[in-house]
Scaffold this active site. Structure first.
Site, PDB file in Angstrom:
ATOM      1  N   HIS A   1       0.836  -1.200   0.000  1.00  0.00           N
ATOM      2  CA  HIS A   1       0.000   0.000   0.000  1.00  0.00           C
ATOM      3  C   HIS A   1       0.882   1.266   0.000  1.00  0.00           C
ATOM      4  O   HIS A   1       0.744   2.129  -0.871  1.00  0.00           O
ATOM      5  CB  HIS A   1      -0.901  -0.019   1.250  1.00  0.00           C
ATOM      6  CG  HIS A   1      -1.776   1.192   1.391  1.00  0.00           C
ATOM      7  ND1 HIS A   1      -3.104   1.189   1.046  1.00  0.00           N
ATOM      8  CD2 HIS A   1      -1.529   2.447   1.835  1.00  0.00           C
ATOM      9  CE1 HIS A   1      -3.619   2.381   1.272  1.00  0.00           C
ATOM     10  NE2 HIS A   1      -2.680   3.165   1.763  1.00  0.00           N
ATOM     11  N   GLU A   2       1.801   1.337   0.949  1.00  0.00           N
ATOM     12  CA  GLU A   2       2.640   2.540   1.039  1.00  0.00           C
ATOM     13  C   GLU A   2       3.545   2.653  -0.187  1.00  0.00           C
ATOM     14  O   GLU A   2       3.810   3.753  -0.668  1.00  0.00           O
ATOM     15  CB  GLU A   2       3.468   2.532   2.325  1.00  0.00           C
ATOM     16  CG  GLU A   2       2.651   2.503   3.626  1.00  0.00           C
ATOM     17  CD  GLU A   2       1.609   3.624   3.748  1.00  0.00           C
ATOM     18  OE1 GLU A   2       1.818   4.707   3.179  1.00  0.00           O
ATOM     19  OE2 GLU A   2       0.562   3.391   4.403  1.00  0.00           O
TER      20      GLU A   2
ATOM     21  N   HIS B   1       1.744   4.475  -2.816  1.00  0.00           N
ATOM     22  CA  HIS B   1       1.816   5.933  -2.614  1.00  0.00           C
ATOM     23  C   HIS B   1       3.164   6.467  -3.113  1.00  0.00           C
ATOM     24  O   HIS B   1       3.233   7.475  -3.800  1.00  0.00           O
ATOM     25  CB  HIS B   1       1.706   6.270  -1.123  1.00  0.00           C
ATOM     26  CG  HIS B   1       0.303   6.267  -0.586  1.00  0.00           C
ATOM     27  ND1 HIS B   1      -0.685   7.088  -1.090  1.00  0.00           N
ATOM     28  CD2 HIS B   1      -0.270   5.589   0.444  1.00  0.00           C
ATOM     29  CE1 HIS B   1      -1.808   6.882  -0.402  1.00  0.00           C
ATOM     30  NE2 HIS B   1      -1.588   5.980   0.527  1.00  0.00           N
TER      31      HIS B   1
ATOM     32  N   GLU C   1      -4.622   7.888  -2.800  1.00  0.00           N
ATOM     33  CA  GLU C   1      -5.133   6.630  -2.248  1.00  0.00           C
ATOM     34  C   GLU C   1      -5.483   5.654  -3.371  1.00  0.00           C
ATOM     35  O   GLU C   1      -5.422   4.439  -3.178  1.00  0.00           O
ATOM     36  CB  GLU C   1      -6.348   6.924  -1.346  1.00  0.00           C
ATOM     37  CG  GLU C   1      -6.775   5.781  -0.460  1.00  0.00           C
ATOM     38  CD  GLU C   1      -5.773   5.390   0.647  1.00  0.00           C
ATOM     39  OE1 GLU C   1      -4.734   6.072   0.778  1.00  0.00           O
ATOM     40  OE2 GLU C   1      -6.027   4.414   1.356  1.00  0.00           O
TER      41      GLU C   1
HETATM   42 ZN    ZN Z   1      -2.983   5.290   1.980  1.00  0.00          ZN
END
Ligand code: ZN
Length: 492
Positions: free
Chosen positions: A260-261, A264, A290
């Site tokens: 997830h990170e 980003h 996001e």
């Molecule tokens: Zn996030």
């Protein structure tokens, strides 16, 4: 334009320092440094505001607004600066100061209240914070609903009308999917034993680094550390840092948190280098950001082709998983369970959590809900939408930190991110014939390149709604996400 960018350099440098201090605070700062860091941080923020509102700087921006034949990137720079200056001008300094004080005190009170699951301890702080946010909304100005002023702070031009429409479609259809899964006793609903199995932290940390290597993260511009709450922080376009965490059990949480990170981080890593040191380096909005993290975490990361790609790495590092099949790992990664805690929610139930927060926030700022009524209302809605009723406030409205820091209007961007990630998936599949095969082989370059061309390269030159329209020919349309869920979980 060069004059503006020259004048912007000290502002950029302050942001650079504030980001680095923020990263350090969450990772390595000794705990007793909190007060010193708090003072330094608030003083740098004041300095930042002073520089931004410096008359010469404002004049430069005003002058550029009248220039003709500006490029899209130049227009973007002016739009972003003008937005910041307008907002900062409208909010008086004393209001900013009161807010930042309340943030520190409110956050401390919230931590204690959550630990003791005692809403009454936190209620007076929450009341003050809401009062301040109502004043801020009034100063900023809005059309129709005061909550619109706050929404726009996190997602440019987002309104209650947009969100009513989105959740009006999303919530009932997700409920239907959830019910079908539960009623049919779907294999997705069976909890896997790995959820409670302890793992060797060193080995799972190695696994996370193996996955990042597979995804070709450039360690000259990127690094990963450990923190209690995982996050991504960019100092600029060439120093981007993520964190992950190791709870010691249920290893999927750590690997998907990392992916997830990393999603980003990729947004910032692939911004065009010509945007360096400008106000438009970095993502267009929270929702767009996001969408990138959720795309990699859920749409790619939790897909069967990706499971097949990383399963040899998993079997190599996680000893108790060395006999587990790909299909079994897939079900473990995609387990669906209606539960109390948002951050642990699966992709089916996640947005129901956000729907509740959205409703509550809208009612608070529409003066339809008193502070004392929030816990009961929250629990009622949890029961209606998810079928589970929190037995204590730490499982209910005390679970998230956002309100204690004054972040009202932030939650809906999580759902928008999920919606956009599914739009991207659908468009990408049309452009790439060998999408699944590429993932399975670890050839992620075509995906990265698609994202770079359509989204990343522009930084925040375009407002989110404009970028969505320009690059994806869509708005915040929930249909793609719903179809994605129905396909994946019900096989429709
Ligand atoms: Zn996030």
């Amino acid at each position: 334009m060069n004059q503006i960018l020259d004048a912007y350099k000290p502002i950029w440098s302050l942001k650079h320092a504030i980001s680095l201090m923020g990263w350090d605070f969450e990772t390595y700062m000794p705990r007793k440094g909190t007060e010193e860091r708090g003072l330094a941080d608030s003083q740098l923020h004041i300095l930042h505001k002073d520089l931004l509102l410096n008359k010469n700087f404002i004049d430069l921006v005003e002058l550029s607004k009248k220039l003709e034949s500006l490029s899209d990137l130049e227009k973007g720079i002016i739009r972003v600066l003008d937005r910041q200056i307008t907002k900062q001008t409208k909010i008086p300094k004393d209001l900013t100061e009161v807010e930042s004080l309340l943030r520190i005190r409110g956050n401390m009170a919230w931590r204690e209240a959550r630990e003791k699951s005692n809403f009454k301890m936190y209620a007076p702080h929450l009341e003050k914070m809401i009062e301040i946010q109502k004043q801020i909304a009034a100063k900023l100005g809005y059309d129709k609903h005061p909550y619109n002023a706050l929404l726009d702070n996190f997602e440019e031009q987002l309104t209650v009308d947009d969100l009513d429409k989105i959740f009006g479609t999303l919530t009932p259809r997700i409920q239907k999917i959830l019910k079908k899964l539960q009623d049919s006793n779907s294999p997705f609903c069976k909890e896997h034993k790995f959820v409670k199995t302890n793992y060797d932290i060193k080995r799972v940390s190695d696994l996370n680094h193996d996955i990042l290597t597979l995804m070709q993260y450039d360690l000259n511009r990127f690094r990963m550390d450990i923190s209690t709450h995982p996050f991504t922080e960019s100092m600029g376009l060439n120093d981007i840092r993520i964190t992950t965490r190791y709870e010691g059990f249920d290893f999927k949480k750590s690997i998907f948190g990392t992916i997830h990170e990393a999603g980003h981080a990729l947004y910032d890593l692939q911004c065009d280098q010509s945007l360096s040191f400008t106000p438009i380096e970095g993502g267009s909005s929270l929702a767009l950001h996001e969408s990138q993290s959720r795309f990699w975490e859920n749409i790619v990361g939790r897909s069967l082709p990706f499971v097949r790609l990383i399963s040899p790495l998993i079997r190599n590092q996680v000893n108790f998983a060395n006999q587990t099949t790909d299909d079994e790992l897939y079900l473990y990664f995609n387990n669906v369970k209606a539960d109390h805690i948002r951050v642990d929610a699966d992709e089916v139930t996640y947005n129901l959590h956000i729907a509740i927060r959205y409703e509550v926030e809208k009612k608070i700022f529409g003066d339809e809900l008193n502070i004392s009524e929030i816990p009961e209302y929250w629990n009622d809605r949890m029961e209606q939408l998810l079928g589970v009723r929190p037995t204590k406030d730490s499982e209910g409205m005390l679970q998230d930190t956002h309100w204690s820091s004054g972040l009202f209007g932030y939650f809906p961007t999580y759902t928008l991110g999920n919606l956009i990630s599914a739009i991207i998936d659908s468009k990408m599949r049309k452009d790439m014939e060998s999408y699944n095969e590429d993932i399975m082989k670890g050839n992620l370059n075509p995906i990265r390149e698609w994202l770079r061309l359509k989204i990343h390269q522009y930084g925040s030159a375009y407002a989110p709604k404009v970028l969505l329209d320009k690059s994806l020919n869509e708005g915040y349309n929930p249909d793609y996400f719903l179809t994605y869920l129905e396909n994946k979980y019900l096989g429709i």
